[in-house]
Enzyme design. Structure first.
Site, PDB file in Angstrom:
ATOM      1  N   HIS A 123       0.806  -1.228   0.000  1.00  0.00           N
ATOM      2  CA  HIS A 123       0.000   0.000   0.000  1.00  0.00           C
ATOM      3  C   HIS A 123       0.836   1.274   0.000  1.00  0.00           C
ATOM      4  O   HIS A 123       0.401   2.305  -0.485  1.00  0.00           O
ATOM      5  CB  HIS A 123      -0.982   0.006   1.191  1.00  0.00           C
ATOM      6  CG  HIS A 123      -0.364   0.270   2.526  1.00  0.00           C
ATOM      7  ND1 HIS A 123       0.318  -0.703   3.235  1.00  0.00           N
ATOM      8  CD2 HIS A 123      -0.321   1.394   3.296  1.00  0.00           C
ATOM      9  CE1 HIS A 123       0.733  -0.191   4.385  1.00  0.00           C
ATOM     10  NE2 HIS A 123       0.375   1.080   4.442  1.00  0.00           N
ATOM     11  N   ASP A 124       2.064   1.212   0.527  1.00  0.00           N
ATOM     12  CA  ASP A 124       2.912   2.408   0.583  1.00  0.00           C
ATOM     13  C   ASP A 124       4.005   2.419  -0.471  1.00  0.00           C
ATOM     14  O   ASP A 124       4.983   3.168  -0.347  1.00  0.00           O
ATOM     15  CB  ASP A 124       3.551   2.528   1.978  1.00  0.00           C
ATOM     16  CG  ASP A 124       2.627   3.178   2.989  1.00  0.00           C
ATOM     17  OD1 ASP A 124       1.678   3.867   2.578  1.00  0.00           O
ATOM     18  OD2 ASP A 124       2.834   2.975   4.199  1.00  0.00           O
TER      19      ASP A 124
ATOM     20  N   LYS B  77       5.540   5.637  -1.691  1.00  0.00           N
ATOM     21  CA  LYS B  77       6.434   6.428  -0.845  1.00  0.00           C
ATOM     22  C   LYS B  77       7.892   6.287  -1.265  1.00  0.00           C
ATOM     23  O   LYS B  77       8.733   7.099  -0.861  1.00  0.00           O
ATOM     24  CB  LYS B  77       6.266   6.031   0.627  1.00  0.00           C
ATOM     25  CG  LYS B  77       4.947   6.504   1.217  1.00  0.00           C
ATOM     26  CD  LYS B  77       4.833   6.181   2.699  1.00  0.00           C
ATOM     27  CE  LYS B  77       3.523   6.708   3.276  1.00  0.00           C
ATOM     28  NZ  LYS B  77       3.366   6.371   4.709  1.00  0.00           N
TER      29      LYS B  77
ATOM     30  N   HIS C 137       1.853  10.188  -3.093  1.00  0.00           N
ATOM     31  CA  HIS C 137       2.343   8.807  -3.032  1.00  0.00           C
ATOM     32  C   HIS C 137       1.273   7.813  -3.485  1.00  0.00           C
ATOM     33  O   HIS C 137       1.598   6.726  -3.969  1.00  0.00           O
ATOM     34  CB  HIS C 137       2.861   8.466  -1.633  1.00  0.00           C
ATOM     35  CG  HIS C 137       1.819   8.095  -0.626  1.00  0.00           C
ATOM     36  ND1 HIS C 137       1.215   9.009   0.196  1.00  0.00           N
ATOM     37  CD2 HIS C 137       1.290   6.890  -0.298  1.00  0.00           C
ATOM     38  CE1 HIS C 137       0.361   8.394   0.988  1.00  0.00           C
ATOM     39  NE2 HIS C 137       0.382   7.107   0.711  1.00  0.00           N
TER      40      HIS C 137
ATOM     41  N   HIS D 296      -6.945   3.841  -0.085  1.00  0.00           N
ATOM     42  CA  HIS D 296      -6.738   3.554   1.334  1.00  0.00           C
ATOM     43  C   HIS D 296      -6.599   4.808   2.195  1.00  0.00           C
ATOM     44  O   HIS D 296      -6.576   4.714   3.427  1.00  0.00           O
ATOM     45  CB  HIS D 296      -5.535   2.603   1.537  1.00  0.00           C
ATOM     46  CG  HIS D 296      -4.181   3.242   1.460  1.00  0.00           C
ATOM     47  ND1 HIS D 296      -3.519   3.460   0.273  1.00  0.00           N
ATOM     48  CD2 HIS D 296      -3.341   3.703   2.425  1.00  0.00           C
ATOM     49  CE1 HIS D 296      -2.349   4.015   0.509  1.00  0.00           C
ATOM     50  NE2 HIS D 296      -2.211   4.185   1.812  1.00  0.00           N
ATOM     51  N   HIS D 297      -6.534   5.991   1.560  1.00  0.00           N
ATOM     52  CA  HIS D 297      -6.552   7.246   2.322  1.00  0.00           C
ATOM     53  C   HIS D 297      -7.888   7.987   2.172  1.00  0.00           C
ATOM     54  O   HIS D 297      -8.004   9.139   2.599  1.00  0.00           O
ATOM     55  CB  HIS D 297      -5.400   8.160   1.897  1.00  0.00           C
ATOM     56  CG  HIS D 297      -4.098   7.805   2.539  1.00  0.00           C
ATOM     57  ND1 HIS D 297      -3.862   7.934   3.891  1.00  0.00           N
ATOM     58  CD2 HIS D 297      -2.947   7.297   2.013  1.00  0.00           C
ATOM     59  CE1 HIS D 297      -2.626   7.543   4.173  1.00  0.00           C
ATOM     60  NE2 HIS D 297      -2.054   7.156   3.045  1.00  0.00           N
TER      61      HIS D 297
ATOM     62  N   ASP E 186      -4.013   0.292   8.719  1.00  0.00           N
ATOM     63  CA  ASP E 186      -2.897   1.234   8.571  1.00  0.00           C
ATOM     64  C   ASP E 186      -2.857   2.213   9.745  1.00  0.00           C
ATOM     65  O   ASP E 186      -1.816   2.425  10.376  1.00  0.00           O
ATOM     66  CB  ASP E 186      -3.072   1.983   7.248  1.00  0.00           C
ATOM     67  CG  ASP E 186      -1.893   2.883   6.902  1.00  0.00           C
ATOM     68  OD1 ASP E 186      -0.777   2.627   7.386  1.00  0.00           O
ATOM     69  OD2 ASP E 186      -2.096   3.846   6.136  1.00  0.00           O
TER      70      ASP E 186
END
Length: 422
Positions: free
Chosen positions: A287-288, A291, A316, A340-341, A369
């Site tokens: 998921h990251d 970044k 990101h 997811h944000h 998260d």
């Protein structure tokens, strides 16, 4: 990496590298920088500047030339700090430049080799990445190998990297000059002669300048690599890449693994089918990934991010989408990662989705998260129950009530535990 791979494979054609070695060379060059995220946080803490720009310039420095070291340190040391603080840090870095460069290179090379081994690549691929910064004259790192002790793939990869870097900043003339000047020191003289020959072929430099080289890279991949990939292989790659992602910042060590465990527990509590749980776990591990495209000036920032930094941070999600969108096998996880944000009340990013517009997997991932961040981030809660209090305060606003209830049930049952201190 794609351009360097294209250059390396052109060199391989010129010196007639056997077919049996070409696939290993292809992957060694393409994945040469896979260990780079492991030293990003350290470089940021040492220099106090953008680690991405710093690394780009770092590769052009010859650390046996004091003037180059001095210019590099002055250009990158704490650019926003008062002059006295900058000079003090620059003096420290200058005194310790050799040992610091050794640590940074060793970290990248050994870490990269270990990740490739975990991914299941053949030993020659990981050996090539481990020896990427060895020099022909024995003054490289990390093992001070010299001459033909250095794997051929490493020798080609290093030269291809330097050609691409100097071509990007100074064009064909500077790239050729840098390579020829380092013949017999950094580079195998035979490879230098091969480069001079192949670079004179019509279209070589044009391909690099127009982007055609990067687009053509895939044609060098061996046919046997293009067969079906099984779930177990995909899972192994995903697990390994989660380590690359988490290594980017000292604050995120082990984060993706923990989020994946929490998300899987929530998915199980919600009685989601096994295949959906599988995709949620993969999404959590990756998921990251966006970044990796952010500077540690943002990821390791202390205090509140400025409005500009917040905008950059939010990018990101789009960076992650771009990275994964070209991989057909990851199509089911793209909507989960992209959302997811998002927040249940519609105030999230990037698309301000709300309620059931947000995929259920993304709602599960969002709470996993945040819960891990509350347990392991700055000012962490002392235990899962205290973190649960903070999560509950966002029930129906940031977070899906159904997922909050599933988390509470899992915490009460003891199915989710606080992470162990590192």
């Amino acid at each position: 990496s794609q351009r360097a791979c294209w250059i390396g494979m052109q060199l391989a054609d010129t010196i007639h590298v056997p077919d049996s070695q070409r696939e290993d060379l292809f992957y060694a060059i393409l994945l040469k920088d896979i260990g780079c995220s492991s030293n990003a946080s350290r470089l940021f803490n040492l220099y106090g500047s953008d680690d991405i720009a710093l690394k780009s310039d770092f590769r052009r420095v010859e650390f046996d030339k004091l003037l180059q070291i001095f210019r590099f340190i002055l250009a990158h040391t704490r650019p926003d700090a008062p002059l006295r603080a900058r000079l003090a840090r620059a003096v420290y870095l200058g005194i310790h430049s050799s040992s610091l460069a050794k640590d940074v290179i060793e970290d990248r090379c050994y870490r990269g080799a270990a990740i490739l081994e975990k991914m299941g690549f053949p030993q020659p691929v990981s050996d090539a990445v481990r020896s990427l910064d060895e020099h022909w004259d024995g003054r490289g790192l990390p093992q001070r190998l010299s001459g033909k002790e250095i794997p051929l793939s490493s020798r080609i990869a290093l030269m291809a990297q330097v050609i691409d870097i100097f071509h990007s900043v100074g064009g064909p003339v500077q790239a050729t000059q840098e390579v020829c000047e380092r013949s017999g020191t950094w580079f195998d003289p035979n490879l230098v002669r091969a480069f001079v020959s192949v670079s004179a072929v019509e279209g070589f430099w044009t391909s690099l300048s127009t982007g055609r080289a990067a687009a053509e890279t895939c044609r060098f991949e061996a046919a046997r690599s293009a067969g079906p990939v099984h779930d177990a292989e995909i899972d192994r790659l995903v697990e390994a890449f989660s380590e690359v992602i988490d290594a980017k910042s000292s604050r995120t060590a082990g984060h993706s693994q923990r989020v994946a465990q929490i998300a899987d527990t929530l998915a199980k509590t919600l009685a989601l089918p096994a295949n959906q749980r599988h995709w949620i776990r993969r999404a959590a591990l990756l998921h990251d990934i966006g970044k990796l495209g952010l500077s540690n000036t943002i990821l390791d920032h202390h205090g509140t991010l400025s409005e500009m930094e917040q905008r950059r941070y939010r990018e990101h999600v789009e960076i992650g989408r771009r990275i994964l969108s070209g991989i057909r096998s990851f199509a089911p996880i793209l909507p989960i990662i992209e959302a997811h944000h998002e927040r249940f009340d519609g105030t999230g990013f990037p698309n301000a989705l709300r309620d059931d517009q947000i995929p259920l997997g993304a709602r599960v991932l969002a709470i996993a998260d945040q819960f891990d961040w509350l347990l392991s981030g700055p000012g962490a809660a002392p235990n899962p129950h205290q973190a649960m209090v903070q999560i509950s305060s966002q029930r129906g606003t940031a977070l899906d009530p159904r997922c909050v209830d599933a988390l509470a049930k899992s915490v009460i049952a003891g199915d989710i535990h606080a992470p162990l201190p590192l």
